[in-house]
Design a protein around this motif. Structure first.
Motif, short mmCIF file in Angstrom:
data_model
loop_
_atom_site.label_atom_id
_atom_site.label_comp_id
_atom_site.label_asym_id
_atom_site.label_seq_id
_atom_site.Cartn_x
_atom_site.Cartn_y
_atom_site.Cartn_z
N LEU A 1 0.82 -1.22 0.00
CA LEU A 1 0.00 0.00 0.00
C LEU A 1 0.84 1.27 0.00
O LEU A 1 0.50 2.26 0.64
N LYS A 2 1.93 1.25 -0.73
CA LYS A 2 2.73 2.46 -0.84
C LYS A 2 1.84 3.56 -1.41
O LYS A 2 1.07 3.31 -2.33
N LYS A 3 1.93 4.73 -0.87
CA LYS A 3 1.09 5.88 -1.22
C LYS A 3 -0.38 5.66 -0.82
O LYS A 3 -1.27 6.34 -1.30
N GLY A 4 -0.65 4.64 0.02
CA GLY A 4 -1.98 4.43 0.57
C GLY A 4 -2.93 3.63 -0.30
O GLY A 4 -4.08 3.42 0.09
N PHE A 5 -2.48 3.20 -1.46
CA PHE A 5 -3.34 2.48 -2.39
C PHE A 5 -2.61 1.27 -2.96
O PHE A 5 -1.38 1.27 -3.08
N VAL A 6 -3.37 0.26 -3.37
CA VAL A 6 -2.80 -0.85 -4.12
C VAL A 6 -2.21 -0.29 -5.41
O VAL A 6 -2.76 0.65 -6.00
N LYS B 1 -7.61 0.24 -0.43
CA LYS B 1 -8.13 1.20 -1.40
C LYS B 1 -7.45 1.07 -2.76
O LYS B 1 -6.26 0.78 -2.85
N TYR B 2 -8.25 1.34 -3.79
CA TYR B 2 -7.81 1.36 -5.17
C TYR B 2 -8.25 2.66 -5.81
O TYR B 2 -9.33 3.17 -5.51
N LYS B 3 -7.42 3.18 -6.72
CA LYS B 3 -7.76 4.37 -7.51
C LYS B 3 -7.93 3.96 -8.97
O LYS B 3 -7.28 3.03 -9.44
N PHE B 4 -8.76 4.73 -9.69
CA PHE B 4 -9.03 4.45 -11.11
C PHE B 4 -8.97 5.74 -11.91
O PHE B 4 -9.17 6.82 -11.39
N SER B 5 -8.74 5.57 -13.19
CA SER B 5 -8.62 6.73 -14.08
C SER B 5 -9.95 7.13 -14.70
O SER B 5 -10.03 8.17 -15.35
N LYS C 1 -8.38 10.79 -7.44
CA LYS C 1 -9.08 10.73 -6.16
C LYS C 1 -10.59 10.72 -6.32
O LYS C 1 -11.30 10.33 -5.41
N GLU C 2 -11.08 11.10 -7.48
CA GLU C 2 -12.54 11.07 -7.72
C GLU C 2 -13.06 9.65 -7.95
O GLU C 2 -14.25 9.42 -7.85
#
Length: 148
Positions: A24-29, A58-62, A48-49
């Motif tokens: 979780l580097k930077k808080g996300f997978v 947590k996961y982020k998406f584009s 972040k949206e």
């Protein structure tokens, strides 16, 4: 007898409460990179949206489309070995960080690799017998996936 039953149930609750240790580097997978985009051949940072949580991480998406695809079948897009370097898991049984732009999709699974300081472990993976390394990594992951 009540004490024995209590401890028996306590032992079960402890064993089921373990969670996989995700990178979780930077808080996300995947350091916030879009895990669905990898399957489209792209290493793209998420926004972040477009954030979701799966398996407690947590996961982020584009895009909303990629977020929706993930939410429909998260197991398909979750990186192997908790998002740690596949080569390091296989070669040393150790969790090592990754360069989120160094990845491989094989057999519909996402593998991430370390790539810094002149060492690209994806190149080593491809050079050293990927099928054997994958089998070794699968076995090693069973030993280290719960260790922090």
């Amino acid at each position: 007898m009540k004490h024995v039953i209590y401890f028996f149930f306590l032992g079960i609750s402890i064993s089921f409460s373990q969670n996989i240790d995700y990178n979780l580097k930077k808080g996300f997978v995947a350091e916030g990179y879009d895990v669905v985009a990898y399957f489209k051949g792209e290493a793209v940072e998420g926004y972040k949206e477009f954030v979701t949580t799966h398996d407690g991480v947590k996961y982020k998406f584009s895009s909303q489309e990629n977020l929706d695809l993930f939410n429909n079948t998260p197991e398909k897009y979750t990186p192997q070995y908790g998002g740690y370097c596949a080569y390091a898991i296989a070669a040393k049984g150790k969790k090592v960080g990754v360069n989120p732009e160094t990845f491989l999709i094989k057999d519909d699974k996402l593998y991430l690799f370390y790539n810094a300081w002149g060492t690209n472990t994806l190149e080593l993976w491809n050079k050293e017998n990927p099928d054997k390394l994958k089998n070794t990594a699968d076995a090693e992951w069973l030993n280290v996936k719960f260790k922090k």
